[in-house]
Design a protein around this motif. Structure first.
Motif, PDB file in Angstrom:
ATOM      1  N   THR A   1      31.059  12.482 -27.342  1.00 43.95           N
ATOM      2  CA  THR A   1      31.874  11.277 -27.433  1.00 43.95           C
ATOM      3  C   THR A   1      32.128  10.956 -28.901  1.00 43.95           C
ATOM      4  N   LYS A   2      33.093  10.107 -29.158  1.00 40.51           N
ATOM      5  CA  LYS A   2      33.391   9.729 -30.542  1.00 40.51           C
ATOM      6  C   LYS A   2      32.371   8.712 -31.026  1.00 40.51           C
ATOM      7  N   SER A   3      31.977   8.838 -32.291  1.00 41.98           N
ATOM      8  CA  SER A   3      30.936   7.977 -32.856  1.00 41.98           C
ATOM      9  C   SER A   3      31.414   6.540 -32.964  1.00 41.98           C
ATOM     10  N   GLY A   4      30.461   5.618 -32.919  1.00 38.36           N
ATOM     11  CA  GLY A   4      30.789   4.203 -33.010  1.00 38.36           C
ATOM     12  C   GLY A   4      29.544   3.359 -32.875  1.00 38.36           C
ATOM     13  N   ASP A   5      29.526   2.455 -31.909  1.00 37.06           N
ATOM     14  CA  ASP A   5      28.371   1.601 -31.633  1.00 37.06           C
ATOM     15  C   ASP A   5      27.300   2.458 -30.956  1.00 37.06           C
ATOM     16  N   PHE A   6      26.272   2.877 -31.720  1.00 35.49           N
ATOM     17  CA  PHE A   6      25.313   3.847 -31.186  1.00 35.49           C
ATOM     18  C   PHE A   6      24.393   3.241 -30.126  1.00 35.49           C
ATOM     19  N   GLY A   7      24.152   1.951 -30.194  1.00 40.94           N
ATOM     20  CA  GLY A   7      23.388   1.312 -29.127  1.00 40.94           C
ATOM     21  C   GLY A   7      24.126   1.442 -27.805  1.00 40.94           C
ATOM     22  N   LYS A   8      25.418   1.155 -27.827  1.00 39.58           N
ATOM     23  CA  LYS A   8      26.241   1.277 -26.619  1.00 39.58           C
ATOM     24  C   LYS A   8      26.367   2.733 -26.203  1.00 39.58           C
ATOM     25  N   LYS A   9      26.501   3.637 -27.179  1.00 42.09           N
ATOM     26  CA  LYS A   9      26.647   5.055 -26.863  1.00 42.09           C
ATOM     27  C   LYS A   9      25.406   5.598 -26.161  1.00 42.09           C
ATOM     28  N   LEU A  10      24.216   5.182 -26.610  1.00 43.07           N
ATOM     29  CA  LEU A  10      22.982   5.684 -25.999  1.00 43.07           C
ATOM     30  C   LEU A  10      22.791   5.123 -24.584  1.00 43.07           C
ATOM     31  N   ARG A  11      23.198   3.868 -24.364  1.00 45.01           N
ATOM     32  CA  ARG A  11      23.110   3.311 -23.019  1.00 45.01           C
ATOM     33  C   ARG A  11      24.049   4.061 -22.068  1.00 45.01           C
ATOM     34  N   THR A  12      25.241   4.381 -22.578  1.00 48.56           N
ATOM     35  CA  THR A  12      26.184   5.162 -21.771  1.00 48.56           C
ATOM     36  C   THR A  12      25.626   6.550 -21.498  1.00 48.56           C
ATOM     37  N   LEU A  13      24.999   7.169 -22.513  1.00 45.85           N
ATOM     38  CA  LEU A  13      24.409   8.493 -22.353  1.00 45.85           C
ATOM     39  C   LEU A  13      23.348   8.499 -21.250  1.00 45.85           C
ATOM     40  N   GLN A  14      22.483   7.480 -21.228  1.00 47.77           N
ATOM     41  CA  GLN A  14      21.446   7.429 -20.204  1.00 47.77           C
ATOM     42  C   GLN A  14      22.058   7.309 -18.796  1.00 47.77           C
ATOM     43  N   ARG A  15      23.158   6.548 -18.703  1.00 44.95           N
ATOM     44  CA  ARG A  15      23.836   6.434 -17.408  1.00 44.95           C
ATOM     45  C   ARG A  15      24.484   7.774 -17.031  1.00 44.95           C
ATOM     46  N   GLN A  16      25.034   8.467 -18.021  1.00 46.87           N
ATOM     47  CA  GLN A  16      25.668   9.757 -17.757  1.00 46.87           C
ATOM     48  C   GLN A  16      24.640  10.801 -17.326  1.00 46.87           C
ATOM     49  N   ILE A  17      23.451  10.746 -17.886  1.00 48.68           N
ATOM     50  CA  ILE A  17      22.397  11.693 -17.488  1.00 48.68           C
ATOM     51  C   ILE A  17      22.079  11.537 -16.006  1.00 48.68           C
ATOM     52  N   LYS A  18      22.010  10.285 -15.555  1.00 44.32           N
ATOM     53  CA  LYS A  18      21.735  10.047 -14.131  1.00 44.32           C
ATOM     54  C   LYS A  18      22.860  10.606 -13.268  1.00 44.32           C
ATOM     55  N   ASN A  19      24.127  10.407 -13.707  1.00 46.63           N
ATOM     56  CA  ASN A  19      25.258  10.949 -12.952  1.00 46.63           C
ATOM     57  C   ASN A  19      25.229  12.476 -12.932  1.00 46.63           C
ATOM     58  N   SER A  20      24.851  13.071 -14.062  1.00 49.60           N
ATOM     59  CA  SER A  20      24.777  14.531 -14.142  1.00 49.60           C
ATOM     60  C   SER A  20      23.650  15.070 -13.264  1.00 49.60           C
ATOM     61  N   LEU A  21      22.541  14.335 -13.192  1.00 48.67           N
ATOM     62  CA  LEU A  21      21.443  14.733 -12.306  1.00 48.67           C
ATOM     63  C   LEU A  21      21.915  14.763 -10.852  1.00 48.67           C
ATOM     64  N   ALA A  22      22.697  13.753 -10.466  1.00 47.10           N
ATOM     65  CA  ALA A  22      23.202  13.700  -9.092  1.00 47.10           C
ATOM     66  C   ALA A  22      24.138  14.870  -8.816  1.00 47.10           C
ATOM     67  N   LEU A  23      24.983  15.205  -9.780  1.00 42.85           N
ATOM     68  CA  LEU A  23      25.903  16.333  -9.597  1.00 42.85           C
ATOM     69  C   LEU A  23      25.136  17.650  -9.534  1.00 42.85           C
TER      70      LEU A  23
ATOM     71  N   GLU B   1      31.728   8.738 -45.841  1.00 42.42           N
ATOM     72  CA  GLU B   1      32.906   7.991 -46.263  1.00 42.42           C
ATOM     73  C   GLU B   1      33.652   7.478 -45.038  1.00 42.42           C
ATOM     74  N   LYS B   2      34.428   6.413 -45.244  1.00 40.28           N
ATOM     75  CA  LYS B   2      35.112   5.781 -44.123  1.00 40.28           C
ATOM     76  C   LYS B   2      36.062   6.751 -43.423  1.00 40.28           C
ATOM     77  N   LYS B   3      36.750   7.576 -44.202  1.00 35.36           N
ATOM     78  CA  LYS B   3      37.682   8.524 -43.607  1.00 35.36           C
ATOM     79  C   LYS B   3      36.948   9.531 -42.730  1.00 35.36           C
ATOM     80  N   ALA B   4      35.771   9.993 -43.196  1.00 36.03           N
ATOM     81  CA  ALA B   4      34.984  10.945 -42.418  1.00 36.03           C
ATOM     82  C   ALA B   4      34.442  10.287 -41.145  1.00 36.03           C
ATOM     83  N   GLN B   5      34.080   9.000 -41.237  1.00 37.26           N
ATOM     84  CA  GLN B   5      33.556   8.292 -40.069  1.00 37.26           C
ATOM     85  C   GLN B   5      34.585   8.242 -38.938  1.00 37.26           C
ATOM     86  N   SER B   6      35.877   8.112 -39.321  1.00 38.60           N
ATOM     87  CA  SER B   6      36.919   7.995 -38.299  1.00 38.60           C
ATOM     88  C   SER B   6      37.166   9.301 -37.562  1.00 38.60           C
ATOM     89  N   ALA B   7      36.577  10.400 -38.053  1.00 43.37           N
ATOM     90  CA  ALA B   7      36.721  11.700 -37.379  1.00 43.37           C
ATOM     91  C   ALA B   7      35.344  12.337 -37.220  1.00 43.37           C
TER      92      ALA B   7
END
Length: 640
Positions: A89-111, A150-156
């Motif tokens: 996923t694209k970098s950003g709010d890492f707290g939110k990203k990790l919560r989403t990751l944990q939810r995705q792991i559960k979905n992947s386990l089901a699949l 740098e800010k430019k690198a963060q955006s990519a």
């Protein structure tokens, strides 16, 4: 939208990559505008047997990726409120990203359980434990490393995972569970969305125009059709019926998807800050060679810019945005090009088409970007008018001139140019004077850089010439014959003044009028222009004697009507007579004759003009006037 043309590009790409696995067709480039990007990788050591693996969190790596290896991360955009499809996923709010990751792991386990992928299921269980155990450390490391960029690198910057098994590095692409996730989403996304399915059988596909056994309703890869709101779907707001709006078969859906990737990553350009897609189409549908050549030509354009910069620096500085179009103008008419200018929602990635120029042939690019500008650039009036890096360079025509005078209507003007439409001259002069007055006032109130007024005038002059050439086949035999009028400027043989008393070069002015018939369309244009020349000469006297131009206060902020300009002319004559005792006898007699014939005697017609038109021709004469002045210093003396 050029859906069939984009599908043809996808078909071409598919034929060139026959070794691709089906899931690879649905992998997306996370940053299509960037050739290279950064990847923050959560690194885990992997050991033990496949069914009972041991996983250990090791830290965060910062790596580089490019268009050559982005597939390893299996990125595919998901819903804005549900995270992306795999763990990339694209970098950003890492707290939110990790919560989403944990939810995705559960979905992947089901699949994995549903697909009986026991080894991947065991890996995901171990991953779930490690992420939960080291969540705080992972977030701290990600935040620290991300903030150091740098800010430019963060955006990519992409966020993904890497697994180390001994000396081997494994990425998401190396695991069956993630490959299936990409494939399932790519296929199901064509007919399943918003918790409903839209598909049918034995109907006609909108792209291939053939009756196909299976038709999908959400198969367009471009988000320019809204189906999540009432009123945008056939069948009384029933989203299941969206296949009626846009029926696409499974084969075309895959080719369309791949074509969209090619267009978005390799055929996406920018024209003076406006993003657009270039979609080529062969004139003969089966001519794949022409289509390949067109795609390759567009892709190579940025690479070739460097060579042009080395050999023609002035042209590159002024025409770099036009370069794409110029190269297309060098091709044969074996293909056409559709230009789709758009705006993109940064969150949803939905695009809104702002201008679509369909089936433009290379010959049109050649005329608009090569032939007409060459005719304009050859005129001596533009030579040496720019100062760049302390060097005098020629002013060259480029489409940035439209951006200068029509920033709010830039795409509208581009549309008119490609359709080769005429534009009301009165309206053009109004827009020119708006910019001229803004620069004029800015120069008086600011110490910052303001474009010299003569350059602004010459740019406006260029655009007038361009529109004249654009909408008329210019033939020297059709030029305005002004020879008879020019005779009015030439004194009788017995009445000629001594040459040393002449400060105004009449013959040069006459030739200038003949060379620019599209500019001096009416007799009174010459007269207004000549008044501007006269005032310029007055300014020169005042600068020499006073180091200032107090007469400028009479110009009403360059917003002159006919009566106002008459007062300026009378006042200028009065002032010049004070500086030049013999003024009425000879020094500017030819110039006054021109003004008498083409201004004073034409005042009834001039009163019908707008302030913008009067002001424009006056300012043009004011700024261009020095070129008609005799440089012989003997003409500047006061005759007795």
């Amino acid at each position: 939208m050029q859906d069939r043309a984009i599908t043809a590009i996808g078909r071409l790409e598919l034929a060139s990559q026959k070794d691709l696995a089906e899931y690879e067709l649905f992998i997306e480039h996370p940053f299509p505008k960037e050739e290279n990007f950064q990847v923050l990788l959560m690194v885990f050591d992997l050991s033990g047997p496949e069914n009972t693996p041991s996983l250990r969190y090791r830290g965060i790596d910062l790596d580089r990726a490019s268009t050559k290896n982005f597939q390893a991360f299996l990125y595919r955009k998901g819903a804005s409120n549900g995270g992306d499809i795999t763990f990339s996923t694209k970098s950003g709010d890492f707290g939110k990203k990790l919560r989403t990751l944990q939810r995705q792991i559960k979905n992947s386990l089901a699949l994995a359980e549903a697909e009986t992928l026991s080894a991947d299921h065991a890996l995901l269980l171990a991953l779930e434990h490690e992420v939960e155990t080291h969540k705080e450390a992972i977030m701290a490391s990600l935040t620290e490393l991300y903030a150091s960029q740098e800010k430019k690198a963060q955006s990519a910057t992409l966020l993904s995972m890497k697994f180390r098994r001994g000396t081997e590095d494994l990425f998401l692409q190396d695991f069956e569970i993630f490959r299936r996730q990409i494939l399932r989403h790519g296929i199901s996304g064509k007919f399943s969305k918003y918790s409903v399915e839209s598909r049918t059988r034995d109907q006609c596909c909108a792209i291939c125009l053939q009756v196909q056994p299976e038709i999908f309703g959400f198969a367009s890869p471009f988000k320019y059709a809204t189906v999540d709101k009432s009123g945008f779907v056939a069948g009384f707001f029933d989203q299941r019926q969206n296949w009626k709006n846009y029926p696409i078969c499974s084969g075309c859906a895959t080719e369309f998807e791949l074509g969209k990737r090619v267009v978005n990553t390799r055929l996406r350009k920018s024209f003076y800050g406006k993003p657009f897609f270039m979609v080529p189409k062969a004139v003969i549908k089966s001519d794949t060679a022409a289509l390949k050549k067109a795609c390759r030509r567009i892709e190579e354009i940025d690479y070739e810019k460097a060579n042009w910069l080395k050999t023609q620096e002035n042209q590159f500085i002024q025409e770099r945005e036009d370069y794409v179009m110029k190269l297309l103008g060098q091709e044969e008419n074996t293909f056409s090009m559709s230009l789709l200018f758009f705006e993109e929602n940064p969150t949803t990635k939905a695009i809104s088409i702002t201008l679509m120029l369909e089936e433009v042939f290379p010959s049109t690019f050649r005329r608009l970007f090569i032939e007409l500008p060459q005719q304009i650039n050859e005129k001596p009036i533009y030579k040496g008018q720019l100062v760049i890096k302390k060097q005098r360079l020629d002013l060259l025509f480029n489409f940035g001139l439209f951006k200068s005078f029509f920033p709010d209507l830039f795409l509208d003007m581009i549309h008119k140019v490609f359709r080769q439409e005429s534009v009301p001259r009165v309206w053009l002069l109004e827009r020119f004077m708006k910019v001229i007055r803004e620069n004029y006032n800015k120069k008086k109130s600011s110490d910052g850089f303001v474009e010299p007024l003569i350059v602004t005038i010459l740019k406006a002059h260029m655009l007038l010439s361009y529109f004249h050439l654009l909408t008329a086949d210019v033939d020297p035999s059709n030029s305005i014959d002004m020879t008879e009028e020019m005779d009015l400027f030439t004194p009788s043989p017995g009445q000629e003044e001594p040459k040393q008393a002449r400060s105004f070069m009449t013959e040069k002015f006459q030739q200038f009028v003949l060379d620019h018939p599209d500019f001096f369309q009416e007799s009174y244009h010459q007269g207004i222009f000549a008044v501007g020349i006269l005032v310029r000469y007055l300014f020169d006297y005042q600068l020499r004697d006073l180091n200032n131009t107090p007469f400028e206060n009479k110009l009403q902020g360059l917003n002159l009507n006919a009566d106002g300009l008459q007062k300026v002319y009378v006042a200028a004559i009065d002032k010049l007579s004070q500086y030049q005792k013999g003024f009425f006898k000879g020094t500017y007699q030819d110039l006054r004759t021109i003004i008498q014939e083409h201004f004073s005697l034409q005042i009834a017609h001039i009163r019908l003009l707008t302030n913008h038109e009067i002001s424009f021709y006056f300012v043009a004469g004011l700024e261009m006037g020095r070129q008609f002045k005799n440089k012989d210093k003997s003409t500047e003396t006061n005759p007795s």
